[in-house]
Design an enzyme around this catalytic site. Structure first.
Site, PDB file in Angstrom:
ATOM      1  N   GLN B 207       0.827  -1.204   0.000  1.00  0.00           N
ATOM      2  CA  GLN B 207       0.000   0.000   0.000  1.00  0.00           C
ATOM      3  C   GLN B 207       0.862   1.254   0.000  1.00  0.00           C
ATOM      4  O   GLN B 207       0.347   2.353  -0.082  1.00  0.00           O
ATOM      5  CB  GLN B 207      -0.883   0.041   1.262  1.00  0.00           C
ATOM      6  CG  GLN B 207      -2.000  -0.970   1.297  1.00  0.00           C
ATOM      7  CD  GLN B 207      -2.698  -0.981   2.646  1.00  0.00           C
ATOM      8  OE1 GLN B 207      -2.548  -1.929   3.400  1.00  0.00           O
ATOM      9  NE2 GLN B 207      -3.462   0.047   2.958  1.00  0.00           N
ATOM     10  N   PHE B 238      -6.190  -4.070   3.305  1.00  0.00           N
ATOM     11  CA  PHE B 238      -6.936  -3.694   4.521  1.00  0.00           C
ATOM     12  C   PHE B 238      -6.054  -3.082   5.605  1.00  0.00           C
ATOM     13  O   PHE B 238      -6.396  -3.154   6.785  1.00  0.00           O
ATOM     14  CB  PHE B 238      -7.700  -4.906   5.077  1.00  0.00           C
ATOM     15  CG  PHE B 238      -8.429  -5.692   4.030  1.00  0.00           C
ATOM     16  CD1 PHE B 238      -9.481  -5.103   3.335  1.00  0.00           C
ATOM     17  CD2 PHE B 238      -8.055  -6.986   3.707  1.00  0.00           C
ATOM     18  CE1 PHE B 238     -10.143  -5.800   2.324  1.00  0.00           C
ATOM     19  CE2 PHE B 238      -8.713  -7.696   2.701  1.00  0.00           C
ATOM     20  CZ  PHE B 238      -9.758  -7.108   2.022  1.00  0.00           C
ATOM     21  N   GLU B 242       0.301  -1.852   4.665  1.00  0.00           N
ATOM     22  CA  GLU B 242       0.710  -0.453   4.742  1.00  0.00           C
ATOM     23  C   GLU B 242       2.170  -0.350   5.179  1.00  0.00           C
ATOM     24  O   GLU B 242       2.941   0.389   4.601  1.00  0.00           O
ATOM     25  CB  GLU B 242      -0.194   0.329   5.715  1.00  0.00           C
ATOM     26  CG  GLU B 242       0.166   1.814   5.762  1.00  0.00           C
ATOM     27  CD  GLU B 242      -0.816   2.659   6.562  1.00  0.00           C
ATOM     28  OE1 GLU B 242      -1.923   2.174   6.863  1.00  0.00           O
ATOM     29  OE2 GLU B 242      -0.470   3.814   6.891  1.00  0.00           O
ATOM     30  N   ARG B 320      -5.781   7.789  16.636  1.00  0.00           N
ATOM     31  CA  ARG B 320      -7.088   7.737  15.973  1.00  0.00           C
ATOM     32  C   ARG B 320      -8.153   7.119  16.894  1.00  0.00           C
ATOM     33  O   ARG B 320      -9.309   7.541  16.888  1.00  0.00           O
ATOM     34  CB  ARG B 320      -7.020   6.988  14.647  1.00  0.00           C
ATOM     35  CG  ARG B 320      -8.319   7.030  13.862  1.00  0.00           C
ATOM     36  CD  ARG B 320      -8.162   6.553  12.419  1.00  0.00           C
ATOM     37  NE  ARG B 320      -7.620   7.590  11.544  1.00  0.00           N
ATOM     38  CZ  ARG B 320      -8.347   8.518  10.908  1.00  0.00           C
ATOM     39  NH1 ARG B 320      -9.654   8.521  11.040  1.00  0.00           N
ATOM     40  NH2 ARG B 320      -7.784   9.422  10.145  1.00  0.00           N
ATOM     41  N   ARG B 352      -8.025  -1.550   8.620  1.00  0.00           N
ATOM     42  CA  ARG B 352      -9.245  -0.780   8.318  1.00  0.00           C
ATOM     43  C   ARG B 352      -9.905  -0.183   9.570  1.00  0.00           C
ATOM     44  O   ARG B 352     -10.374  -0.904  10.436  1.00  0.00           O
ATOM     45  CB  ARG B 352     -10.237  -1.704   7.634  1.00  0.00           C
ATOM     46  CG  ARG B 352     -11.265  -0.998   6.776  1.00  0.00           C
ATOM     47  CD  ARG B 352     -12.124  -2.033   6.092  1.00  0.00           C
ATOM     48  NE  ARG B 352     -12.765  -1.499   4.902  1.00  0.00           N
ATOM     49  CZ  ARG B 352     -13.303  -2.265   3.951  1.00  0.00           C
ATOM     50  NH1 ARG B 352     -13.253  -3.565   4.048  1.00  0.00           N
ATOM     51  NH2 ARG B 352     -13.865  -1.729   2.905  1.00  0.00           N
ATOM     52  N   THR B 452      -3.948  11.601  10.423  1.00  0.00           N
ATOM     53  CA  THR B 452      -3.783  12.482  11.585  1.00  0.00           C
ATOM     54  C   THR B 452      -2.334  12.950  11.717  1.00  0.00           C
ATOM     55  O   THR B 452      -2.051  13.881  12.444  1.00  0.00           O
ATOM     56  CB  THR B 452      -4.246  11.784  12.877  1.00  0.00           C
ATOM     57  OG1 THR B 452      -3.488  10.590  13.037  1.00  0.00           O
ATOM     58  CG2 THR B 452      -5.727  11.458  12.807  1.00  0.00           C
ATOM     59  N   ALA B 521      -6.010   5.395   5.289  1.00  0.00           N
ATOM     60  CA  ALA B 521      -6.861   6.418   5.902  1.00  0.00           C
ATOM     61  C   ALA B 521      -8.032   6.785   4.996  1.00  0.00           C
ATOM     62  O   ALA B 521      -8.541   7.903   5.050  1.00  0.00           O
ATOM     63  CB  ALA B 521      -6.046   7.666   6.262  1.00  0.00           C
ATOM     64  N   GLU B 730     -12.992   3.093   5.131  1.00  0.00           N
ATOM     65  CA  GLU B 730     -13.045   2.626   6.510  1.00  0.00           C
ATOM     66  C   GLU B 730     -14.367   2.860   7.242  1.00  0.00           C
ATOM     67  O   GLU B 730     -14.798   1.996   8.004  1.00  0.00           O
ATOM     68  CB  GLU B 730     -11.915   3.285   7.319  1.00  0.00           C
ATOM     69  CG  GLU B 730     -10.535   2.815   6.920  1.00  0.00           C
ATOM     70  CD  GLU B 730      -9.454   3.771   7.406  1.00  0.00           C
ATOM     71  OE1 GLU B 730      -9.406   4.918   6.897  1.00  0.00           O
ATOM     72  OE2 GLU B 730      -8.683   3.387   8.290  1.00  0.00           O
TER      73      GLU B 730
END
Lengths: 481, 779
Positions: B207, B238, B242, B320, B352, B452, B521, B730
């Protein structure tokens, strides 16, 4: 004499030959691993290599007695190459046709595109092949049938809704496809392979794989090679290969033995050959014995039921085997054969320990006989699993019950799976209940005796406490239902 | 497949909306990393990982393994030419273990061999001696040992302690939420191809191609300009790809660099499940104060999360979770504290929702408690506490809620789900049924959109126009099934005024668009779509003088109104009948020596967050949704099934209705898996007990609701975002709390809703039985 080591099957509308004396592929190499080495067939994906996700689903075409080709979805990760001898192998690449540069999608593919049935696309080839087999089956596209056809295919992206929609529109799209148009050509090829058929020994430098074509041959090889491993649907062996990296040196594949496939009803009961697939048995039972259809409906997935056999499930003698408790309750008799004759044993005597059956090295399980069930006898099953479909039971129960006219328990068999290292009857509970009135109060008071019968373990599926509670609770359902 | 002649003829806009790779998917032509064999001699790479959760590596010996025919090389950390590091910021995750291992699954050695089978044989011949060390396997153990990753984080508003003291009602509790395995269908995979002068091309299932590129460069000791990372597509991600896709790529690159041959690592399913991190488990304690009406006056929550052995993305995930502690509810006095705890488990990672679900679960369960305590309908309590539209609009971190859509969605779903009628019907059913109980719940979600970590909110694009009028779009986002490339293709076609058929979106490649942010995100379309638009705006500006010139020549049209690009033509907005075909225009522009490629760039405006103060405007906007779920629970076995689910979800002006719908249903079912069935079980030694789909059960087709009504909120444009849309990846995941709390409602009915059931997430069969026991002891 034909070269015995040559495997023949139909792929891409051609007869493909594999000479095991000249290749790295073993006869037990999975069809998936074979396909993944062909540049034109990498559409078939590996998602788990244990038949739990269906990304590798392919369809096998087999010539039926009705001179038509029958199409079955199977997990190619659990199918040995040798077992597709004389069959048509259909992969996701075979569905669409090309006209010049234009791709003409098969109706199942078109439905998947139109209904947005693919997201990441990795499970899609498997879903398409399951849908293709569903399309060819002619079954009505209701929710039950759709779930049944696709319970062996996992998708992590779509939430299945678009795939269900695709399956629903399919029923209106059904029409003859290019497989129908080409059927006679393929039949000719399959017959050509059959015509040179004899006992097959696929000999590879690291493995000998026998594919006998009748019982006599099978028993004679078994007598000779007592250390050989018997396979039928190859689902179990494939997992040993894929996960434990165990490669068996000698294998006898009895999937081509017609005597083992017999299913017949008799006046006093019915007989089921050990080589009958679970799917065939399910079909038979839905007429003969509707109650059992349920247990077979939650047995693995459609793909697995198409190849997995009764004999395979019973002979593994697994403490969580779905069919063994049922055999206890049905008072099934097991027919065992060898070169030197045969014998019959009761279901309960067949299992002798953790994953151990009573077969001697030269013996084979031929089939089972289920005596007729009287009108006042009830057979019930319950399978408790973490997921409804395609899951191994946490606890399972098969029950035989008869009460007399005063509602007094005359006979009860409570065969539990998942509660001990073997499938076992809850003898203490049974003894307590016999002669007592069949009421909720009595059953409630019998519940705790489960703990006397079993000391279950905690494992990856459930804790022992859960197993204990649930084993008692499902007894309660019997009396209330 | 595409004939270009229609460019000259019929330019009507195409209605094609299906996934741009749908035909490749269904025909098996779509290529994934595992399908790639760059040369006949592509070696199989294998990772040898630790069987101990915490141990000192005393000695090891490759001698016998190296003798095996078909083995090319075996590497340990000493053979890493660059830095032995996978985390470019925290520097706390070695690429190959050095001295000690800190979890089962930590990579120690790498094998390159002719085939996987040989590599597995070789692994068996490697001898390693360990000294086993003390373990920390749970949050409780980590707290006891004080094994923090970082100091606690805090967000605070109002006067919590004072208000709590004055609250008429105060409830408190603890909630555990579990880990979740990503179970992308395609396991982690990478193919690395060495080039001349140690160049390296990485084909990754990642990702985050830029980070994959940089991590590979770091372990190889190379500058970034010698490493290219390309991502065509992923078979699901998902969040699991990442950061942790970098690991597989780095391992394959080390082997490719050492052997000078292409190397592929495609993890076996069981290895993937054992090696990779999961969704962060949380264990949180909370106290909530409210009045007779059920209006929340104060909320104190302490979140504890198990980060595993290393930092990975844990701090952002915790952040988050804290940003979502209040979900859709206005809470004037709140103290939200987050703690990170290290354990000897694989480092937990993005999944996710990225902490959002863990934060929201706590408040949703607390609100459910309030309702039971006050003997009121839970949906009513939710409604009363919703953020307002003019007042009651400040979040605990100081962001002001604008364009609140909760009330619109509420009105719609209350009607479409027939919530109140069905609640009564369920009561009647439960009154008559002893062993089957039904439950219903309505749950809302408000999800903040933006990374964020504010600087990540940027994207780049490179749009190429070819002389035949076709368009090739490169952008920084990656395709993992979410339909990003499909939306980008639509955006490019709409902005350029051409049919989607002439637009192709290229594989993501770090040599085309550099320095990209991860596709995460939910921001893929928001960021990259804007960057593509920016590039196209530049191209259009360059083309406009050319259009004017051509209009003048052809029609003697010298009007100076705006030139627009529409349906394959360019014309003056005032005179749509006199138009220039796009193909002719592009040809002419080339003739006129106008550059036909442009880069685009976008950064999200006006967002920032001060971590020390816990205040700021971290989000560009919020996405909203609500779900009503009805379940039936088998009291004897704890099994539950969803009878019906209704969803209304806000995606702004949808760019692609069907793709958005697919995101909603997919997220909901995935969330349902986390809420009901998916458990990660570990042995006393820290080993993963359920490391394959045999025992780890994600939802199957039979688990889907029998009645499933999903609607996207209509007429709800979101002006500041590309095509007035909203992010969708998400937010709908959290709608699955409706299923989780409906199960709790069914359990609660056994005690006539008088007693608060013991509850956790997921509500497995086993937890349901335990929860029922907690009720039955009152009866």
């Amino acid at each position: 004499m034909m070269n015995k080591s040559i495997l023949k099957f139909v792929l891409d509308s051609q007869i493909v030959e594999i000479d095991f004396s000249k290749t790295d592929f073993r006869p037990s190499t999975t069809v998936l691993n074979y396909l993944r080495m062909l540049p034109e067939h990498r559409g078939t994906k590996e998602g788990c290599a244990e038949g739990d996700c269906g990304a590798c689903t392919v369809v096998l075409g087999e010539l039926g007695d009705d001179a038509r080709i029958h199409y079955k979805a199977v997990d190619s990760c659990m199918l040995s190459l040798a077992s597709i001898h004389g069959k048509q192998l259909i992969t996701v690449e075979n569905l669409a046709q090309r006209e010049g540069n234009e791709i003409i999608l098969h109706p199942v593919q078109k439905a998947m595109v139109d209904e947005h049935g693919s997201q990441c696309g990795f499970c899609t080839p498997g879903i398409v092949m399951s849908l293709f087999a569903f399309y060819k089956s002619g079954k009505e596209a209701n929710r039950d049938n759709i779930v049944d056809a696709l319970s062996g295919n996992l998708c992590r992206c779509t939430g299945y809704q678009p795939i269900i929609n695709a399956a629903k529109v399919l029923s209106s799209l059904r029409q003859p496809d290019h497989f129908d148009a080409n059927e006679q050509v393929i039949i000719k090829m399959l017959k050509e392979i059959k015509s040179d058929e004899e006992i097959h020994e696929f000999i590879h430098s690291k493995q000998t794989y026998y594919l006998p074509k009748n019982l006599k041959q099978a028993l004679s090889i078994k007598d000779d090679k007592t250390d050989a491993y018997i396979v039928n649907g190859t689902t179990d062996t494939a997992i040993r290969q894929n996960k434990q990296h165990e490669y068996l040196p000698t294998i006898i594949d009895i999937s081509a033995v017609p005597e083992l496939k017999e299913i017949r009803s008799e006046v006093e009961g019915c007989y089921i050959g050990a080589g009958a697939s679970i799917e065939e048995i399910k079909k038979f039972f839905s007429k003969f014995f509707p109650e059992l259809k349920h247990m077979l409906g939650v047995f693995a997935s459609h793909q697995i039921r198409n190849v997995a056999t009764l004999g395979g499930n019973l002979c593994t003698a697994s403490p969580i085997g779905d069919l063994i408790p049922l055999m206890f309750a049905l008072k099934a008799k097991f027919e065992i054969v060898s070169e030197n004759g045969g014998r019959w044993v009761d279901a309960e005597d067949f299992i002798v320990g953790y994953r151990k059956n009573c077969l001697f090295p030269d013996e084979l399980l031929m089939g089972i006989y289920i005596p007729k069930i009287d009108k006042d006898e009830v057979i019930k099953t319950e399978k408790v699993s973490n997921r409804h479909d395609l899951d191994i039971s946490t606890v399972s129960l098969a029950v035989r019950l008869s009460v007399d006219s005063d509602n007094i328990v005359r006979e009860i068999i409570l065969a539990y799976g998942g509660m001990a290292e073997v499938i076992k009857r809850a003898r203490n509970v049974e003894e307590y209940l016999i002669g007592k009135e069949w009421t909720r109060e009595v059953v409630e008071s019998a519940k705790d005796l489960i703990n006397k019968d079993f000391t279950p373990i905690s494992d990856a599926r459930a804790s022992k406490e859960y197993r204990q509670v649930v084993a008692g609770n499902i007894l309660l359902r019997l009396v209330v239902d | 497949m595409y004939c270009l002649c229609f460019l000259q003829k019929n330019y009507s806009m195409s209605k094609i909306s299906h996934h741009e790779s749908a035909i490749q998917h269904v025909t098996g032509q779509a290529v994934y990393v595992g399908d790639m064999f760059p040369s006949e001699k592509t070696l199989a790479g294998r990772v040898v990982y630790s069987p101990h959760a915490h141990a000192r590596i005393m000695s090891y010996d490759f001698t016998e393994a190296l003798k095996l025919q078909g083995v090319y090389d075996i590497l340990d950390y000493k053979r890493i030419p660059g830095d032995n590091q996978l985390n470019l910021i925290a520097h706390d995750e070695p690429c190959l273990a050095e001295g000690t291992v800190n979890c089962i699954g930590q990579a120690m050695f790498l094998i390159a061999a002719d085939t996987d089978e040989i590599a597995i044989e070789a692994e068996k011949l490697i001898k390693v001696n360990y000294e086993v060390l003390e373990l920390i396997l749970s949050i409780d153990q980590a707290i006891e040992k004080g094994n923090r990753l970082q100091p606690p984080r805090r967000i605070e508003i109002g006067a919590v302690d004072e208000v709590l003291k004055k609250c008429k009602h105060v409830l408190s509790g603890t909630l555990k939420t579990g880990a979740q395995e990503h179970w992308y269908l395609e396991t982690q995979a990478a193919v690395c191809v060495p080039g001349e002068d140690r160049d390296m091309t990485v084909y990754a299932s990642s990702q985050n191609p830029t980070e994959t590129q940089l991590v590979v460069a770091e372990v190889l000791g190379l500058p970034a300009n010698k490493v290219i990372c390309e991502v065509k597509r992923m078979g699901g991600a998902f969040g699991g790809k990442e950061s942790q896709a970098n690991h597989v790529a780095a391992w394959a690159a080390l082997l490719a660099d050492a052997t000078r041959k292409p190397v592929k690592i495609s993890l076996f399913r069981d290895d993937d499940q054992k090696i990779t991190g999961k969704r962060h488990p949380f264990q949180s304690t909370y106290t909530i104060g409210f009045n007779d009406e059920g209006i929340i006056e104060a909320y104190v929550v302490d979140m504890n999360t198990d980060v595993g052995m290393a930092t990975d993305l844990s701090m952002a995930i915790l952040e988050r979770a804290m940003f979502h502690a209040e979900n859709t509810y206005h809470i004037p006095n709140a103290r939200i504290t987050g703690h990170t705890w290290k354990t000897n488990l694989p480092s937990n990672t993005a999944f996710r929702g990225f902490g959002g679900p863990q934060g929201i679960a706590i408040i949703e369960n607390a609100v459910d408690m309030i309702a039971r305590y006050l003997k009121k309908d839970a949906a009513e309590i939710r409604y009363k506490n919703f953020y307002g539209t003019n007042t009651r609009i400040e979040t605990p971190y100081g962001q002001i809620i604008q364009n609140n859509r909760l009330y619109t969605i509420w009105d719609q779903i209350i009607k479409s789900s027939n919530y109140y009628e069905r609640s009564k019907e369920i009561d009647r059913f439960n009154g008559k049924s002893e062993f089957k109980k039904r439950g219903i719940a309505l749950t809302p979600v408000k999800f903040g959109i933006s990374f964020t970590t504010s600087f990540l909110n940027q994207a780049g694009a490179l749009v190429l126009l070819y002389k035949d009028g076709t368009v090739l779009v490169n952008h920084g986002g990656t395709e993992m099934g979410q339909g990003l490339h499909t939306k980008i293709r639509q955006i490019a076609a709409l902005e350029l005024g051409v049919p989607v058929e002439v637009v192709k979106v290229n594989a993501t490649n770090t040599s085309k668009v550099p320095n990209t942010s991860p596709t995460a995100a939910s921001s893929g379309t928001d960021l990259n779509g804007m960057a593509v638009k920016n590039a196209i705006d530049k191209l259009k500006e360059r083309l406009k003088p050319c259009v004017a010139k051509m209009l003048k020549e052809k029609f003697s049209d010298e009007s100076d109104s705006d030139i627009v690009f529409c349906e394959g033509f360019a014309h003056n907005s005032s005179n749509p009948n006199q138009k220039i075909g796009f193909v002719d225009l592009v040809k002419r522009a080339h003739f006129e020596q106008i550059s036909l490629h442009a880069t685009g760039f976008y950064k999200t405006p006006d967002i920032s967050f001060n971590k020390e103060k816990g205040k700021g405007t971290p989000f560009h906007y919020f996405a909203y949704g609500m779900a009503v779920a009805e379940v039936e629970v088998d009291i004897l076995t704890g099994k539950s099934k969803v009878l019906r689910a209704d969803i209304v979800h806000d995606v702004g002006d949808s760019i692609n209705h069907d793709i958005d719908l697919g995101q909603v249903t997919g997220a909901f079912i995935q969330g349902m898996g986390w809420c009901t069935a998916e458990t990660v079980k570990r042995g006393k030694d820290g080993s993963l007990l359920n490391h394959s789909p045999d025992t780890y059960k994600i939802p199957g087709i039979g688990d889907t609701p029998e009645i499933f009504n999903v609607e996207l909120l209509q007429h709800a444009p979101n002006p500041p975002v590309i095509r007035k849309s909203k992010a969708v990846g998400e937010p709908p995941f959290m709608l699955a709390f409706s299923v989780w709390l409906a199960i709790k409602d069914a359990i609660s009915s056994v005690g006539n809703h008088k007693y608060e059931p013991y509850y956790e997430l997921p509500a497995t069969n086993e937890l349901v039985i335990l929860s029922l026991e907690s009720i039955k002891k009152h009866l």
